[in-house]
Design a protein around this motif. Structure first.
Motif, short mmCIF file in Angstrom:
data_model
loop_
_atom_site.label_atom_id
_atom_site.label_comp_id
_atom_site.label_asym_id
_atom_site.label_seq_id
_atom_site.Cartn_x
_atom_site.Cartn_y
_atom_site.Cartn_z
N CYS A 1 66.23 5.42 -42.68
CA CYS A 1 67.51 6.11 -42.48
C CYS A 1 67.27 7.61 -42.52
O CYS A 1 66.78 8.14 -43.53
N ARG A 2 67.58 8.27 -41.43
CA ARG A 2 67.45 9.72 -41.37
C ARG A 2 68.69 10.29 -40.67
O ARG A 2 68.61 10.77 -39.54
N PRO A 3 69.83 10.22 -41.35
CA PRO A 3 71.09 10.65 -40.73
C PRO A 3 71.06 12.11 -40.32
O PRO A 3 70.48 12.95 -41.00
N VAL A 4 71.71 12.36 -39.18
CA VAL A 4 71.74 13.71 -38.61
C VAL A 4 72.96 14.48 -39.10
O VAL A 4 72.86 15.63 -39.53
N LEU B 1 80.21 10.13 -19.11
CA LEU B 1 79.16 11.09 -19.41
C LEU B 1 77.81 10.40 -19.25
O LEU B 1 77.61 9.29 -19.73
N VAL B 2 76.91 11.07 -18.58
CA VAL B 2 75.60 10.48 -18.31
C VAL B 2 74.52 11.32 -18.97
O VAL B 2 74.32 12.49 -18.63
N LYS B 3 73.85 10.70 -19.94
CA LYS B 3 72.67 11.29 -20.55
C LYS B 3 71.55 10.28 -20.37
O LYS B 3 71.66 9.13 -20.84
N PRO B 4 70.49 10.63 -19.66
CA PRO B 4 69.45 9.65 -19.34
C PRO B 4 68.94 8.90 -20.58
O PRO B 4 68.65 9.51 -21.62
N ASN B 5 68.90 7.56 -20.44
CA ASN B 5 68.37 6.65 -21.46
C ASN B 5 69.23 6.54 -22.72
O ASN B 5 68.84 5.88 -23.68
N GLN C 1 82.08 19.37 -21.29
CA GLN C 1 82.78 20.10 -22.34
C GLN C 1 83.12 19.11 -23.46
O GLN C 1 83.97 18.25 -23.30
N LEU C 2 82.44 19.23 -24.59
CA LEU C 2 82.60 18.28 -25.69
C LEU C 2 82.83 19.02 -27.00
O LEU C 2 82.33 20.14 -27.20
N SER C 3 83.57 18.37 -27.89
CA SER C 3 83.70 18.91 -29.23
C SER C 3 82.37 18.77 -29.96
O SER C 3 81.53 17.94 -29.59
N PRO C 4 82.14 19.56 -30.99
CA PRO C 4 80.89 19.43 -31.74
C PRO C 4 80.67 18.01 -32.26
O PRO C 4 79.54 17.51 -32.26
N MET C 5 81.74 17.34 -32.71
CA MET C 5 81.59 15.99 -33.22
C MET C 5 81.19 15.03 -32.11
O MET C 5 80.26 14.22 -32.27
N ALA C 6 81.87 15.12 -30.96
CA ALA C 6 81.53 14.23 -29.84
C ALA C 6 80.10 14.45 -29.38
O ALA C 6 79.35 13.50 -29.11
N ARG C 7 79.68 15.72 -29.32
CA ARG C 7 78.32 16.01 -28.89
C ARG C 7 77.29 15.47 -29.89
O ARG C 7 76.20 15.04 -29.50
N SER C 8 77.66 15.47 -31.17
CA SER C 8 76.70 15.00 -32.18
C SER C 8 76.39 13.52 -32.03
O SER C 8 75.28 13.08 -32.35
N PHE C 9 77.34 12.74 -31.53
CA PHE C 9 77.08 11.31 -31.34
C PHE C 9 75.94 11.10 -30.34
O PHE C 9 75.15 10.16 -30.48
N TYR C 10 75.87 11.96 -29.34
CA TYR C 10 74.83 11.83 -28.31
C TYR C 10 73.48 12.33 -28.81
O TYR C 10 72.48 12.18 -28.11
N GLY C 11 73.45 12.92 -29.98
CA GLY C 11 72.18 13.34 -30.56
C GLY C 11 71.47 12.20 -31.27
O GLY C 11 70.36 12.39 -31.79
#
Length: 301
Positions: A123-126, A178-182, A244-254
C-alpha cells in the motif's frame, strides 16, 4: 451468527443498500449528519440518528444493543470519529457486539502502473484522503484485535448503481470520455457492496477484502457502452493532458492498477454484477438506472 441489531455509521448510498439487503426482523439504526435525510433513511428501514462526531445518549444506547457495526464514514484530519465512539464503548463493555465492518477504498494501494494488486500488495497511497483511510484501517483492525472481535475491512473500487452511473451522466450532459493511454479502473455495484457486507457479517468474518468487479476497464469504454445501450452518440474523446479537471478528479488518474477480488470469492461470495456490462444491461433493461434526484429530473423534462 444472526444479525439482530445493526448500527451503520454513515447510512448513505451504500449503507442504505445494505439495510435493504438485510433479512426482515433485523433492527437497523443509522447515523447521518443531515436531519433532512431522516425520511430517506426511514424509507430504507433505518431508524435515523444524528451524528456530528460526538457520542450522544441515543447513539450509545444503539451501540450497546448492536450485534454488528458498519462504518461508512471518511476520516478527516482528526481521524475517524466513529472509531472513538466504538473504542469508548468497548472499554465500557459491549457484550452484544460480534462483528465490525469498515468500508475503505482501493485507493490505499496507490499507483501500481496498471499491474494487478491483491490484499497482500504494498500500500503506497498517493492522496491525503487515501493515506487517512489506510491509517483508519490499521486502527480498526488493531481495535478488533484488542477486543477479540472480527473486523472486516472492505476496500471498495468506484461505486455505481441506480442514480449513479454513466446513463445518468449521459442524460444530464455531464458524461465525458477522457482518454489516458493504458489507464484502467475497477468498479463495484452498490448492491454488491451490500451483498458482500451481509455475507461477511452473517459469518462474522474478519480480515481485509477487495470488494471490486472482475473487469478493470478504461473509463471511456464504460461511457461508450452505456451510450450504445441508450442509443445515443457518445461524447467525443478528450485527451487527458488537455482535459479541464479538478485537482481531485485529476488525482484519480494518477493511480493505475487492476484489483483482484479473489480473496472474497474464496469465502464463498458470488458477485451479482461481476462487471459493468452485466450491470448496465440489467439497469437498462429494468429501467431503474435513475432514482432520487435523477428520476425527479426525468419527470420534469
Amino acid at each position: 451468527m444472526t444479525m439482530k441489531t445493526v448500527l451503520i455509521f454513515g447510512a448513505g448510498y451504500s449503507g442504505q443498500a445494505f439495510a435493504r439487503a438485510l433479512p426482515a426482523g433485523t433492527t437497523i439504526v443509522g447515523t447521518t449528519r443531515s436531519p433532512e435525510k431522516f425520511a430517506t433513511l426511514r424509507d430504507a428501514g433505518i431508524t435515523p440518528l444524528p451524528f456530528e462526531g460526538a457520542s450522544t445518549p441515543e447513539l450509545l444506547a444503539a451501540l450497546e444493543q448492536a450485534t454488528h457495526v458498519v462504518v461508512s464514514i471518511a476520516p478527516d484530519e482528526a481521524g475517524d470519529p466513529a472509531l472513538d465512539v466504538v473504542a469508548a464503548g468497548l472499554a465500557a463493555g459491549l457484550p452484544a457486539l460480534q462483528w465490525i465492518g469498515y468500508l475503505s477504498t482501493v485507493g490505499v494501494y496507490g499507483d501500481h502502473g496498471g499491474g494487478w494488486v491483491d490484499e497482500e500488495s504494498a500500500c503506497r497511497p498517493v492522496s491525503q484522503r487515501s493515506r487517512r483511510r489506510l491509517e483508519a484501517e490499521r486502527q480498526w483492525l488493531e481495535l478488533g484485535q484488542r477486543a477479540g472481535l472480527p473486523v472486516a475491512v472492505l476496500r471498495l473500487s468506484g461505486i455505481y448503481g441506480p442514480g449513479r452511473n454513466a446513463f445518468v451522466n449521459l442524460r444530464d450532459g455531464t458524461a465525458r470520455r477522457l482518454v489516458k493511454p493504458n489507464q484502467v479502473f475497477n468498479r463495484i455495484h452498490r448492491d454488491d457492496i451490500a451483498g458482500a457486507l451481509r455475507h461477511l457479517a452473517e459469518r462474522n468474518l474478519g480480515g481485509v477484502f477487495n470488494v471490486t468487479d472482475d473487469l478493470p476497464a478504461p473509463p471511456q469504454e464504460v461511457v461508450a457502452y452505456a451510450a450504445a445501450l441508450m442509443g445515443v452518440e457518445p461524447p467525443p474523446e478528450i485527451p487527458f493532458e488537455t482535459a479541464q479537471l479538478s485537482p481531485m478528479a485529476r488525482s484519480f488518474y494518477g493511480e493505475n492498477k487492476r484489483v483482484s477480488n479473489a480473496a472474497i470469492r474464496k469465502t464463498g461470495y458470488a458477485f451479482r454484477f461481476p462487471d459493468y456490462r452485466v450491470a448496465f444491461d440489467a439497469l437498462w433493461a429494468a429501467g431503474d438506472w435513475a432514482d432520487g434526484a435523477a428520476r425527479s429530473a426525468m419527470k420534469r423534462s
